[in-house]
Motif scaffolding. Sequence first.
Motif, PDB file in Angstrom:
ATOM      1  N   ILE A 137       7.932  11.425  44.656  1.00  0.00           N
ATOM      2  CA  ILE A 137       9.287  10.893  44.565  1.00  0.00           C
ATOM      3  C   ILE A 137       9.599  10.896  43.115  1.00  0.00           C
ATOM      4  O   ILE A 137       8.952  10.684  42.217  1.00  0.00           O
ATOM      5  N   ILE A 141      16.427   8.705  43.119  1.00  0.00           N
ATOM      6  CA  ILE A 141      15.978   8.135  44.252  1.00  0.00           C
ATOM      7  C   ILE A 141      14.814   7.002  44.019  1.00  0.00           C
ATOM      8  O   ILE A 141      14.562   6.051  44.514  1.00  0.00           O
ATOM      9  N   GLU A 162      12.404  14.590  48.521  1.00  0.00           N
ATOM     10  CA  GLU A 162      13.876  14.398  48.717  1.00  0.00           C
ATOM     11  C   GLU A 162      14.307  15.890  49.059  1.00  0.00           C
ATOM     12  O   GLU A 162      13.524  16.898  48.692  1.00  0.00           O
ATOM     13  N   TRP A 171      21.569  14.164  47.174  1.00  0.00           N
ATOM     14  CA  TRP A 171      20.072  14.398  47.711  1.00  0.00           C
ATOM     15  C   TRP A 171      19.657  13.136  48.841  1.00  0.00           C
ATOM     16  O   TRP A 171      20.244  11.940  48.624  1.00  0.00           O
ATOM     17  N   ASN A 172      18.849  13.370  49.670  1.00  0.00           N
ATOM     18  CA  ASN A 172      18.350  12.208  50.301  1.00  0.00           C
ATOM     19  C   ASN A 172      16.636  12.281  50.683  1.00  0.00           C
ATOM     20  O   ASN A 172      16.313  13.267  50.379  1.00  0.00           O
ATOM     21  N   GLN A 173      16.117  11.048  51.143  1.00  0.00           N
ATOM     22  CA  GLN A 173      14.769  10.951  51.104  1.00  0.00           C
ATOM     23  C   GLN A 173      14.168  10.144  52.350  1.00  0.00           C
ATOM     24  O   GLN A 173      14.862   9.124  52.133  1.00  0.00           O
ATOM     25  N   THR A 179      16.164   5.460  55.013  1.00  0.00           N
ATOM     26  CA  THR A 179      16.675   6.715  54.049  1.00  0.00           C
ATOM     27  C   THR A 179      17.107   6.151  52.860  1.00  0.00           C
ATOM     28  O   THR A 179      18.008   5.017  52.927  1.00  0.00           O
ATOM     29  N   GLU A 181      19.481   7.609  49.763  1.00  0.00           N
ATOM     30  CA  GLU A 181      20.641   8.821  49.482  1.00  0.00           C
ATOM     31  C   GLU A 181      21.367   8.560  48.138  1.00  0.00           C
ATOM     32  O   GLU A 181      21.764   7.430  47.819  1.00  0.00           O
TER      33      GLU A 181
END
Length: 199
Positions: A137, A141, A162, A171-173, A179, A181
């Motif tokens: 990570i 984020i 991500e 971006w998202n994770q 989640t 984002e």
Amino acid sequence: MMNRKIIVSVAALGLATGLAACSNDGDTSTTVEETATETNVSTETVAEETETVSSDASESAESGAAAADGAEATEELALASGETALVPQGVIDAIDKHGEASWGEPIAAEETDGGWIISYDGEHYVTWNEATGGAPIWGEIANVWINDVDGARELGFPTMPETPNTDETGWNQEFENGTIEWKREAGSTDAFEALVTKK
């Protein structure tokens, strides 16, 4: 006085004869010896089995305690400061899988919320708990999650790296329970916002 001695002698003789009669009886003697031997063998077997069961139970309890602590085998992790941190083997495996050589050596190892966060320079982290097996990570984020913005820590640990949004807005994770984002605000080209979505 003489009569008592004779009676005692006769009683002693009778007792000796009775014992001799028992010991001369081949079947009774064999039965007694076999029974005594079987009892001894049985006692030894029970003792050995009890020791084995106790030993197995002890090892099982130790393994269970290790698993409950989320700590398989404990390993030393070398930090950039020259110190070491004791971490579960799973953390080392996650670092090997997700860490980048360009991040340098880890600068800190923190046990938190039933897992571990390994910090590197440049806002890079490798996280691990038993449920996720580890994930990297970084960036915004990571800042949202580390600083618990909008209850982000309630999402649990990240389950994967991500990924870019398909619409190229950010971006998202994925996390255990939701989640995070980091996406461009509507109508903006350079302003971003964090969206924390719980499952």
